[in-house]
Design a protein around this motif. Structure first.
Motif, short mmCIF file in Angstrom:
data_model
loop_
_atom_site.label_atom_id
_atom_site.label_comp_id
_atom_site.label_asym_id
_atom_site.label_seq_id
_atom_site.Cartn_x
_atom_site.Cartn_y
_atom_site.Cartn_z
N ILE A 184 30.06 55.05 34.70
CA ILE A 184 30.52 54.11 33.76
C ILE A 184 31.42 55.26 32.63
CG2 ILE A 184 29.72 52.60 32.09
CD1 ILE A 184 27.67 51.55 33.86
N THR A 185 30.77 56.04 32.23
CA THR A 185 31.15 56.98 31.21
C THR A 185 32.65 57.43 31.50
OG1 THR A 185 29.01 57.62 30.45
CG2 THR A 185 30.84 59.03 29.83
N PHE A 186 32.61 58.11 32.75
CA PHE A 186 33.82 58.60 33.24
C PHE A 186 35.07 57.64 33.47
CE2 PHE A 186 36.68 59.44 36.96
CZ PHE A 186 37.33 60.68 36.65
N CYS A 187 34.80 56.58 33.95
CA CYS A 187 35.82 55.50 34.27
C CYS A 187 36.13 54.71 32.73
CB CYS A 187 35.54 54.28 34.95
SG CYS A 187 35.18 54.54 36.64
N SER A 188 35.28 54.42 31.75
CA SER A 188 35.46 54.16 30.39
C SER A 188 36.29 55.12 29.47
CB SER A 188 34.29 53.71 29.80
OG SER A 188 33.58 52.78 30.50
N MET A 189 35.98 56.13 29.58
CA MET A 189 36.64 57.38 28.74
C MET A 189 38.19 57.59 29.43
SD MET A 189 34.59 58.02 26.47
CE MET A 189 35.58 59.25 25.65
N SER A 210 35.38 44.86 12.07
CA SER A 210 35.72 45.25 13.60
C SER A 210 34.34 45.27 14.18
CB SER A 210 36.27 46.48 13.50
OG SER A 210 37.52 46.24 12.97
N LEU A 211 33.20 45.68 13.59
CA LEU A 211 32.05 45.64 14.19
C LEU A 211 31.45 44.21 14.37
CD1 LEU A 211 30.26 48.45 11.82
CD2 LEU A 211 31.01 48.64 14.27
N VAL A 212 31.65 43.52 13.91
CA VAL A 212 31.34 41.81 13.99
C VAL A 212 31.88 41.38 15.39
CG1 VAL A 212 31.45 39.79 13.16
CG2 VAL A 212 30.97 41.42 11.74
N ALA A 227 28.87 39.54 24.93
CA ALA A 227 29.46 38.96 26.11
C ALA A 227 29.34 39.93 27.33
CB ALA A 227 30.56 38.32 25.93
N GLY A 228 29.91 41.22 26.99
CA GLY A 228 30.04 42.34 27.99
C GLY A 228 28.69 42.55 28.54
N PHE A 229 27.48 42.50 27.78
CA PHE A 229 26.30 42.93 28.31
C PHE A 229 25.78 41.68 29.46
CE2 PHE A 229 21.47 42.37 28.43
CZ PHE A 229 21.06 43.77 28.79
N ILE A 230 26.35 40.27 29.23
CA ILE A 230 25.58 39.22 29.76
C ILE A 230 26.63 39.60 31.13
CG2 ILE A 230 25.91 36.82 29.95
CD1 ILE A 230 25.86 36.41 27.10
N PHE A 231 27.86 39.70 31.26
CA PHE A 231 28.52 40.05 32.36
C PHE A 231 28.76 41.35 32.72
CE2 PHE A 231 30.23 36.16 30.24
CZ PHE A 231 30.43 35.33 31.11
N SER A 232 27.80 42.34 32.68
CA SER A 232 27.97 43.62 32.93
C SER A 232 28.07 43.99 34.56
CB SER A 232 26.82 44.60 32.12
OG SER A 232 25.45 44.00 32.60
N MET A 254 23.93 48.72 28.88
CA MET A 254 24.32 48.75 27.33
C MET A 254 25.54 49.40 27.33
SD MET A 254 21.67 46.83 25.71
CE MET A 254 21.60 47.65 24.09
N LYS A 255 25.33 50.65 27.70
CA LYS A 255 26.67 51.43 27.44
C LYS A 255 27.94 50.89 27.96
CE LYS A 255 26.49 56.02 28.35
NZ LYS A 255 26.50 57.14 29.02
N LEU A 256 27.91 50.24 29.25
CA LEU A 256 29.16 49.25 29.48
C LEU A 256 29.37 48.31 28.83
CD1 LEU A 256 31.06 48.91 31.79
CD2 LEU A 256 29.31 47.54 33.14
N ALA A 257 28.32 47.62 28.13
CA ALA A 257 28.75 46.50 27.12
C ALA A 257 29.41 46.80 25.78
CB ALA A 257 27.22 45.89 26.73
N LEU A 258 28.92 48.04 25.42
CA LEU A 258 29.55 48.61 24.20
C LEU A 258 31.20 49.08 24.58
CD1 LEU A 258 29.45 50.01 21.51
CD2 LEU A 258 28.45 51.92 22.38
N PHE A 259 31.31 49.75 25.66
CA PHE A 259 32.54 49.99 25.96
C PHE A 259 33.57 48.62 26.10
CE2 PHE A 259 31.25 54.26 27.83
CZ PHE A 259 31.83 54.84 27.02
N ALA A 260 32.71 47.77 26.84
CA ALA A 260 33.36 46.35 27.01
C ALA A 260 33.77 45.80 25.65
CB ALA A 260 32.75 45.58 27.78
N GLY A 261 32.66 45.92 24.84
CA GLY A 261 32.79 45.21 23.34
C GLY A 261 34.24 45.91 22.64
N VAL A 262 34.19 47.10 22.71
CA VAL A 262 35.35 47.72 21.92
C VAL A 262 36.77 47.43 22.77
CG1 VAL A 262 36.40 50.16 21.33
CG2 VAL A 262 33.99 49.66 20.98
#
Length: 234
Positions: A146-151, A20-22, A30-35, A63-71
């Motif tokens: 970003i944190t508020f909306c993602s959560m 899953s981490l992969v 991809a999320g960071f590129i299109f953040s 970076m945080k947005l990319a992590l949320f988008a990745g998951v």
């Protein structure tokens, strides 16, 4: 035998987490590129103006947005990996497993879409427009937005999984439909409390936006558990 089952389950869980981490890493890249595009979509939901309060905030927020988008985008693969490990352990039929993965994906993204189009606009409008005045102006930081909306999006996506969670617990024999019916009043109380904690505003309208779907899904879960029990008895 029980020890072997536990070891097998833990080994399978380890495989699921690593694989899953992969997928999350690839989706996160991809999320960071299109953040910037993803952030624009987030802002479009509420129409607020964002600010950054530190020089490095934009980078770390991206970076945080990319992590949320990745998951977020890797979840269908995570569901599939989890089912692939559980199907042998619990002797699940391939057709049923595929249906469960599809249902889990649809329910999660359904909750996310519901939050994006309904809950976030009304919630943020209440919090910002309801308290803003000539003396008090909103200055929302990029990082906290970003944190508020993602959560919020993840919370609604997770709550929409209630029927499948109850179905899984029923399949494992942990819960029975009779027990769920008897504890319905406590479940309603728990749903209201959870909705009050998850929703961003104290008003009844936004609370009900989550509480009503959760209760409906709870009732659907009872029906699914009954079906599992009848099939087991048959």
């Amino acid at each position: 035998m029980q020890r072997e089952t536990i070891i097998t389950a833990l080994t399978g869980a380890r495989r699921v987490i690593l694989r899953s981490l992969v997928f999350i890493g690839l989706a996160g890249t991809a999320g960071f590129i299109f953040s910037r595009h993803i952030l624009c979509l987030m802002i479009r939901a509420t129409g607020v103006r964002l600010y950054y309060l530190a020089v490095q905030e934009v980078f770390f927020s991206s970076m945080k947005l990319a992590l949320f988008a990745g998951v977020f985008f890797a979840l269908p693969f995570v569901f599939f990996l989890a089912w692939n490990e559980l199907k042998d352990l619990y002797r699940m039929k391939k057709a049923y497993g595929g249906l469960l993965v599809f249902a889990a994906t649809v329910l999660f993204y359904g909750g996310a879409v519901f939050c994006y189009f309904i809950v976030l606009p009304s919630g943020v409008k209440f919090l910002v427009a309801g308290y803003e005045s000539a003396l008090v102006k909103a200055m929302i930081s990029m990082d906290r937005y970003i944190t508020f909306c993602s959560m919020m999006i993840f919370a609604f996506g997770a709550t929409f999984e209630v029927p499948l969670i109850l179905l899984a617990l029923g399949k494992l024999g942990i819960v029975k439909s009779g027990m769920l019916v008897r504890t319905r009043r406590y479940a309603i109380l728990g749903i209201v409390i959870a909705s009050a904690l998850i929703t961003p505003t104290p008003d009844v309208y936004n609370l009900m936006l989550l509480a009503v779907p959760m209760y409906i899904f709870y009732e659907i879960g009872i029906i699914l558990v009954k079906m599992v029990q009848k099939k087991g008895d048959g």
